[in-house]
Design a protein around this motif. Structure first.
Motif, short mmCIF file in Angstrom:
data_model
loop_
_atom_site.label_atom_id
_atom_site.label_comp_id
_atom_site.label_asym_id
_atom_site.label_seq_id
_atom_site.Cartn_x
_atom_site.Cartn_y
_atom_site.Cartn_z
N GLY A 276 0.65 -1.03 0.39
CA GLY A 276 -0.32 0.10 0.17
C GLY A 276 1.16 1.28 0.00
O GLY A 276 0.83 2.04 -0.28
N VAL A 277 2.21 1.68 0.47
CA VAL A 277 2.65 2.51 0.52
C VAL A 277 3.69 2.57 -0.71
O VAL A 277 3.67 4.08 -1.10
N ILE A 278 3.78 1.76 -0.99
CA ILE A 278 4.01 1.80 -2.42
C ILE A 278 3.82 2.38 -3.40
O ILE A 278 3.79 3.18 -4.72
N PHE A 279 2.64 1.82 -3.56
CA PHE A 279 1.65 2.11 -4.40
C PHE A 279 0.59 3.79 -4.38
O PHE A 279 0.63 4.05 -5.17
N LEU A 280 1.11 4.12 -3.21
CA LEU A 280 0.76 5.55 -2.90
C LEU A 280 1.24 6.53 -3.16
O LEU A 280 1.49 7.62 -3.72
N LEU A 281 3.00 5.52 -3.33
CA LEU A 281 4.55 6.66 -3.73
C LEU A 281 4.03 7.18 -5.02
O LEU A 281 4.50 8.82 -5.40
#
Length: 677
Positions: A276-281
């Protein structure tokens, strides 16, 4: 010599050759590639070991590899400075790998040096130092833990020996790694110095001896030097990394790859968070959306797969547990056979004495048992079997029982909140308590409280705590039944241990003329009379001398006792003290010697019951009289009748020593204070 041994010796000789003799460039290419291959092999092996001891040769190998690499540095430096060439491999690294750009190559080389020296070497060196120190500090605790498990019956003697050897090997390994890590540090420093020497002196040699211009000399020697530095520092970096991996590895059930994947992905839910963090980046930052989406999708898919596998494993485990909880079939042969095992020594106690054995409540019984086994090994010369310690709800709360081979041989009672006080002979009426009997020696005693302890000690009483009471009792019981605990298996262990130091002596005794059972009988006879068998070489010398002459083990035991005269004398007359004894009258000795019957199976005593009873009663009276005089009761007789006198008294007076004149040293002073008539 085997090919493996020869290859190692050849490699060491090759290192010396590289330091002295110039090598052709084609041979340098082969050795450089061999160096890279060896470094790759080392790091791959270090990653696939489960624990450091599986790669125990690593410290020595590290030294040899470092010397090999330094020898290569000397050879390549000689070739670069002397011929302005160093072979195809170095030339390839200088031109193809770094694109012929001197500055880029030099920067890459410096980065490798910084990574190796500042990060990996420093860290590996510190971990090696700490690992060696903590391994040595933890050795006593690990040894005590092994002894406790052995005494509790959790492990066998072989397993305990294997664990002790492993602890010693770990200490040696981490100590060696502490020193070997210094080689890695020195190698990194040497790499920097060699590169600077090649560049400076190569520039001077190229301009002054080869007539090169400054630009040509700089280009030629810098590319060769940087190529040489990369060729040697890349394997050095791999070996340094392997050093760090080895010293930071803890014992586990798999190799490094197995442990990393198992532990890093142990929580599949965290992979969802990372995805989720990588996708939001990729959405809220200028980072391209495509790579972040691919990585986030891969992390999410991995987490989902691991989560499903974890749920499936959990279901299988629950099914296995449910199957194990079903009532087992007690009619199987395995379950019945397991019930037949009898422990050599058992110590059972009531629930009120559980604090004695519970370390969490301050109990040190397990440690005391370890000390008892060591003490008896020194005193009696035999390895006491594992002492099984267990609680028994059928006993009274403060009661304990000692069993030998499954049969009760002693019983006692303890009051944990009291002390046992034994009178010095003069009673002090102010010392009051619960009357009892000291279990080891049968002396009258009192259980006194904490408030009366100091007063009893001032009055001359011997005051001991409950753990000491039970330890003394257990020690004396084992001594009294040591001959029962020494079976053929235990005798074989003693013989095998002696054979390591005296192989010829053992071969002269067993299996011919004496069998293992014959030796066991002699040793058992000695232990039965409280004679230590620790001096096995002297015992076996006597067995070798008389084993061919007779098969009467009782008679051979007499010869062994006479060989141990110095030991027996010191046992009863320590430090040259006067030996006070009661002797047999000539009439008694004549009566016994005339009653000896000789048969083909050995000699035996044939006395009428009334005569035997008279002799035993006379010995008993003299022993009591010696005790009343404050002397230890000892009966002295001639060698010809000693063993028959012992046969008469061993059931009624087992604690009264029967000695012969030949068992005493000539320099000991013997004083007769009584005569058995």
């Amino acid at each position: 010599m085997r090919a493996r041994d020869f290859s190692v010796l050849l490699g060491v000789i090759l290192i010396v050759v590289m330091l002295i003799i110039p090598l052709p460039t084609w041979l340098l290419d082969i050795l450089i590639l061999l160096n890279i291959s060896l470094a790759l092999l080392i790091i791959l092996v270090s990653m696939n070991t489960k624990e450091p001891l599986e790669f125990s040769i690593f410290p020595t190998l590290l030294l040899l590899v470092t010397l090999f690499r330094l020898g290569l540095n000397v050879s390549t430096t000689r070739s670069i400075l002397g011929k302005a060439e160093a072979g195809n491999v170095i030339d390839t690294f200088g031109n193809f790998v770094i694109g012929g750009n001197v500055v880029v190559g030099f920067v890459v080389f410096l980065i490798l040096i910084v990574i190796q020296f500042v990060v990996i070497v420093k860290g590996a060196e510190r971990v090696s130092e700490v690992g060696a120190r903590f391994t040595l500090d933890a050795m006593p605790g690990k040894q005590m833990s092994i002894d406790a498990d052995l005494n509790a019956g959790l492990i066998s003697d072989e397993e305990a020996k294997r664990r002790r050897e492993k602890i010693e090997q770990e200490a040696d390994f981490y100590g060696a790694m502490d020193g070997a890590s210094k080689f890695v540090k020195g190698d990194a420093i040497a790499g920097i110095v060699i590169v600077l020497i090649n560049m400076i002196f190569g520039l001077a040699i190229g301009m002054m001896q080869h007539g090169m211009s400054f630009g040509d000399a700089t280009s030629t020697y810098t590319l060769l030097t940087v190529g040489d530095g990369l060729v040697t520092q890349i394997p050095a970096l791999l070996v340094s990394t392997a050093t760090g991996i080895v010293v930071t590895r803890a014992a586990s059930e798999g190799n490094l790859g197995h442990d990393v994947t198992k532990q890093l992905f142990a929580f599949p839910a965290m992979l969802y968070v990372a995805a989720g963090v990588i996708f939001l980046l990729g959405i809220f930052t200028p980072i391209h959306f495509l790579p972040t989406t691919i990585i986030a999708g891969a992390l999410f898919l991995l987490g989902f797969t691991l989560k499903r596998a974890e749920e499936k494993l959990s279901e299988e485990t629950e099914e296995e547990v449910a199957a194990e909880e079903e009532e087992p079939d007690m009619t199987t042969p395995e379950n019945v056979v397991n019930l037949l095992t009898v422990d050599p020594i058992e110590f059972e106690f009531g629930y009120g004495l559980i604090p004695l054995a519970d370390a969490n409540q301050g109990g040190d019984l397990l440690d005391r048992v370890v000390m008892i086994r060591r003490q008896l090994a020194l005193e009696m010369g035999m390895v006491v079997p594992v002492i099984r310690i267990r609680d028994n709800i059928q006993l009274q709360p403060n009661e304990y029982v000692i069993k030998i081979r499954g049969n009760e041989v002693a019983r006692g009672e303890l009051l944990l909140d009291h002390y046992m006080a034994m009178s010095p002979g003069v009673e002090d009426e102010s010392i009051t308590g619960i009357e009892t009997t000291e279990p080891a020696f049968g002396l009258p005693a009192l259980w006194i409280g904490e408030d009366m302890k100091d007063q009893a000690e001032l009055s001359g009483y011997t005051v001991v705590d409950p753990p000491s009471v039970v330890s003394t009792h257990l020690t004396e019981v084992i001594k009294a039944h040591a001959h029962e605990l020494l079976g053929r298996e235990e005798t074989k262990q003693l013989v095998d241990h002696l054979k390591e130091s005296y192989p010829t002596l053992v071969e002269d005794v067993t299996p011919n003329p004496l069998s293992l059972g014959d030796i066991q009988k002699v040793l058992s006879n000695l232990l039965k009379e409280n004679v230590s068998i620790r001096n096995l070489p002297v015992i076996f010398e006597t067995l070798a001398e008389y084993g061919h002459l007779t098969k009467d083990m009782t008679l051979i035991t007499e010869y062994v006792r006479q060989s141990l005269s110095r030991q027996i004398t010191k046992q009863y007359a320590p430090e040259g003290e006067t030996l006070y004894v009661a002797t047999l009258s000539a009439q008694v000795e004549k009566t016994i010697s005339e009653a000896v019957q000789q048969t083909e199976h050995g000699n035996y005593l044939s006395l009428p019951p009334e005569e035997s009873q008279k002799i035993v009663e006379a010995i008993h009276q003299e022993a009591e009289r010696l005790s009343q005089m404050g002397r230890s009761p000892i009966i002295l007789c001639s060698p010809a009748v000693r063993m028959y006198v012992r046969q008469l008294t061993e059931r009624v007076l087992p604690q009264v020593p029967i000695l012969s004149y030949n068992e005493l040293e000539p320099n000991v002073e013997v004083q007769s204070v009584g005569v058995v008539t």
